[in-house]
Design an enzyme around this catalytic site. Sequence first.
Site, short mmCIF file in Angstrom:
data_model
loop_
_atom_site.label_atom_id
_atom_site.label_comp_id
_atom_site.label_asym_id
_atom_site.label_seq_id
_atom_site.Cartn_x
_atom_site.Cartn_y
_atom_site.Cartn_z
CB CYS A 66 -0.91 0.01 1.23
SG CYS A 66 -1.95 1.48 1.35
CG ASN A 106 -0.54 -8.03 -2.27
OD1 ASN A 106 -1.65 -7.89 -1.81
ND2 ASN A 106 0.08 -7.06 -2.93
#
Length: 320
Positions: free
Chosen positions: A248, A257
């Site tokens: 992010c 991720n």
Amino acid sequence: MRQAGKADSPLPEHVEIVEVGPRDGLQSEPVFVPTARKVELINNLVAAGIRHFEATSFVSPRAVPQMRDAREVMDGVDRSTGAKFTALVPNMKGAERAMEAGVDALVLFMSASQSHNLKNVNCPRETSLERFGEICAFAQSASVPVQGAIATSFGCPFEGNVPVEDVVRIAKAYRDMGIRIISLGDTTGMATPPLVQERCRALREAVPEVELTLHFHNTRGVGLVCAYTGLMEGVTRFEASIGGLGGCPFVPRATGNIPTEDLVYMLHECGVETGIDLDKLVTTAEQAESLIGRTLPGQVMKAGPRLKTHPMDMVATANG
């Protein structure tokens, strides 16, 4: 096929993988990735067997320059296999653009914590929910499904712990808008197995009609452990990013991720079907690494599957 000896496994027989690399993975890259390369990456993932994508986001180009070609990406993706392509939208303008581009579903996103919502979308949580009600009504009138994502579901970089009640409250609001797929986002990599168990059980009780999706980052090295915990809780839908791309842009020290190929490898080794060709997925992860121009955190793309063998002459024989 399910592995021998797995007939009595508590794990689900089949899991859906949602590939978010083209959106969540690329959004923070400082150098613009050409549209044709984005489309190539997505279509290679389609060829590997992935059928669910978060392909792009219809956000302000000033806020996320990497996503300024959202329409062109949607125009280029391979729809011949029936793969589904969703897009993130922050407001009505984004929803209108996404629907014009022919997305299969809109994805609304907000944060469970107030401070991250202010940083991420520049408005309070209450304002996000007000906007979402209008978007849902608009999309439903056009028969376009809407999905909901809850960022910072397992912790906030500014507030610390996020009460499970805050996550449940947003999930109920989504449910009341007609949303039937909700993703819990581990935006900060703060998820732990006990938190995953707690939140899965709380949402199963509060919104049983909703299909839960889990989205983990590997910031502290327990992303796959959290995914396994979700499996044990009966979750059958997971988001992941090819090669471990992502992080992010509104979180300090954010990392990527969980890698799609690492998750698929774990699932296959546990006898859980995905419909995905792991070898093709690894090749695509290598292509993603070349596209970005730096080493990505995926492990299976480096080591290969467990039973991959090598010629003995590749290694020196011990002397002495």
